[in-house]
Design an enzyme around this catalytic site. Sequence first.
Site, PDB file in Angstrom:
ATOM      1  N   GLU A   1       0.814  -1.204   0.000  1.00 53.15           N
ATOM      2  CA  GLU A   1       0.000   0.000   0.000  1.00 53.15           C
ATOM      3  C   GLU A   1       0.855   1.266   0.000  1.00 53.15           C
ATOM      4  OE1 GLU A   1      -2.850  -0.125   3.133  1.00 53.15           O
ATOM      5  OE2 GLU A   1      -4.032   1.473   2.217  1.00 53.15           O
ATOM      6  N   ASP A   2       1.918   1.269   0.752  1.00 52.30           N
ATOM      7  CA  ASP A   2       2.626   2.522   0.990  1.00 52.30           C
ATOM      8  C   ASP A   2       3.967   2.679   0.270  1.00 52.30           C
ATOM      9  OD1 ASP A   2       0.580   3.207   2.614  1.00 52.30           O
ATOM     10  OD2 ASP A   2       1.592   2.690   4.489  1.00 52.30           O
TER      11      ASP A   2
END
Length: 762
Positions: free
Chosen positions: A102-103
């Site tokens: 996600e990051d």
Amino acid sequence: MKIINFAKSPDEPMSVLTKTEEGLIHQKFNDLLNHCTHCDGKTDQRMIRKAFRMANEAHRGMRRKSGEPYVLHPIAVAKIVTHEIGLGAKAVICALLHDIVEDTDYTLEDIENNFGKKVASIIDGLTKISDVFDNKSSLQAENFRKMLLTLSDDVRVILIKLADRLHNMRTLASLPPNKQIKISGETTYLYAPLAHRLGLYAIKTELEDLSLKYRYPKIYQDLVNQVADNEKQRGMMINAFAVPLIDKLGEMGYEFDITGRPKSIYSIWNKMQVKNVPFEEVFDLLAIRIVFDPLPDIPEKTQCWNIYSAITDIYQPKPERIRDWVSTPKANGYEALHVTVMGHEGNWVEIQIRSRRMDEIAERGFAAHWRYKQEGKESSSELDKWIKRIRELLENPDSNALEFLDDFKLNLFASEILVFTPKGHIKTLPQKSTALDFAYEIHTQIGNKAIGAKVNHKLVSLNHILKSGDQVEILTSDNQKAKREWLEYVITAKAKSSIKSALKAETKNRIEKGKQVLEDKLQEFSLKPSSRVLRKLLHAYDVTSKDELYSKIGSGIITLEELKKILRKNTKNKWIRYWELQFTSSTSKNKKPAPKKSVDQTYKTDPKSPYLIRENIDETEPEYSIAKCCQPIPGDSVIGYRSQDGSIIIHKAKCPNAIKLMSSQGNRIIPAKWTTHKILSYLVSIHIQGVDKFGIYNHITTVISKELSVNMRTINLSSHDGIFVGNIDLYVHSTKDLNNLIMNLMKIKGVEAVNRVEKIED
Ligand code: MN
């Protein structure tokens, strides 16, 4: 392995780590390794180190809002996953990598190449779940269940997500207050019940306590202090109670722990709310837990009952308070024997009897189970069994989506409900809030223009009372305006004040409009709105003040068709009445206000001009309210009581309170009369009884709902030996409606008696 040295969306700008921070990261990671009691073998260790290196690279330079290096978060989550939930190496690896896709620029492919399909699919699940939890899609019951179902392919997804949330809650202090409240709300609503459902009591309790701490900091701190103040005394009571038990269990050859069961701050608070009792009453209830190491070769269940028997030799048990989750464990895996006994001080004490294994399950969920199986090969199949069990829970066809969510709601704040917007945003409202409250909560203009609502896709009226978990959509119309009766529909201060100010603006508008219309019309007869002309009009249209006249013209209630005829008519002055005296004088600045005393006298000497109870009172008239003690409805013979603030309280003429008032404060009693009531509805209770025949309840409700002007609020019938009795609360316009209804109910075969309940209370 791809190594990319930047992040897509770091919380804080990239920055180089200090030596101390590098040291801290490695220290925390070693601490994690030391706590990986369920990871065995060199391979596990090697893979965990590899996952750590990848996470450390991926998050390099990223910091959390608190300023600490980001990678400390996945390390902490991994530790919760293994140390507090009891999962193995795969879960630790996944936890270390959980924020990577996600990051950062790492992809699922990178993860699959390095750690295999299973880890990649769990990380995929974690990335998807955050979409759902982070409010990007609707969180309605059905969606929520579906989501859990798809994700429970591997329950580790949910467990790691819970660990993630737990760590975020533990470090919530570094976020701004609005985020704290939002995250805490979600935690109470979704994560804590989820933890409960999965049997993770310790995590559930901590999540609840942390949520309470951020949502109601002051209440939380007060309770913490109170617990601390009372702890010592409670400890002494528990000791006194436990001493004979300790001796006895020792004689039986047991190793055991006996503890006063700590009550969580949240559970104390929740009980105070639900039962509406003070702190002491919740806190003084003693609860004790005995956790024993089982003796060899005797089934744990038998040992639990042996201990039960030993306890009840000393203390008297409360027969109906035995809970046997040893013979049949709870669906989430909980096992224990609960018994309530009478202490020597004459107080009830609840005792939970658990083996060490049962206690682990109770505190850490079913995942803890596998710890007690042989290390190695067996362990993963135990976990699989548990996962299968959770799947069955979620798939259970007997529990539909809403019931499923109902379980979740058990843990909600007693005094609040959480409802969803169509887009899945959560709104917090006080309990008993209506659709209209919700509308005003969204926006004042949505409230003012509301015509109805859809709750869970079903059309409902604006006074529909919402429940936790409802999804609410407000229907609006540009032609809609706030209405006075809406004040009865809402309970939030925000809605009430919005409605009042909308009404005020509306009245002002109407008055101006009416004034203009009248002036134009009089112009045709070359007249001005002089006091002589106005007096004629007030009389002719049976209104009590200039403003009421304007307002009624403005709203079209008074058409000026007969104006000519009226203006020609001669009027005599004797009709000037109390209300005109009182209210034209107090609203128009030019006139001297009539002294209050003379008003009273006017009233007593002129009992023929009663206060008219109108449906649409203007701002200019005194407000009235219906007395709660006797709840009169239009058609009842009534009197008015002028209260200190000038408003009128309408009592039944035969209400004992009114009679008391008449004798003690007769000067404040005024005659009152109903005008026709077609819009407002009034609450009445009827008592009904009869023979309990098949289908009769349905018959009764059908008759009530057919009566167009009647709205049922609650129905409460109970049946005993073939006879049913009960009360029905209804909204009616008048006694006429009510009498019609009573007649129609009496026509139902089996109904013996129907009476209005004359409410008489202080
Ligand atoms: Mn995270």
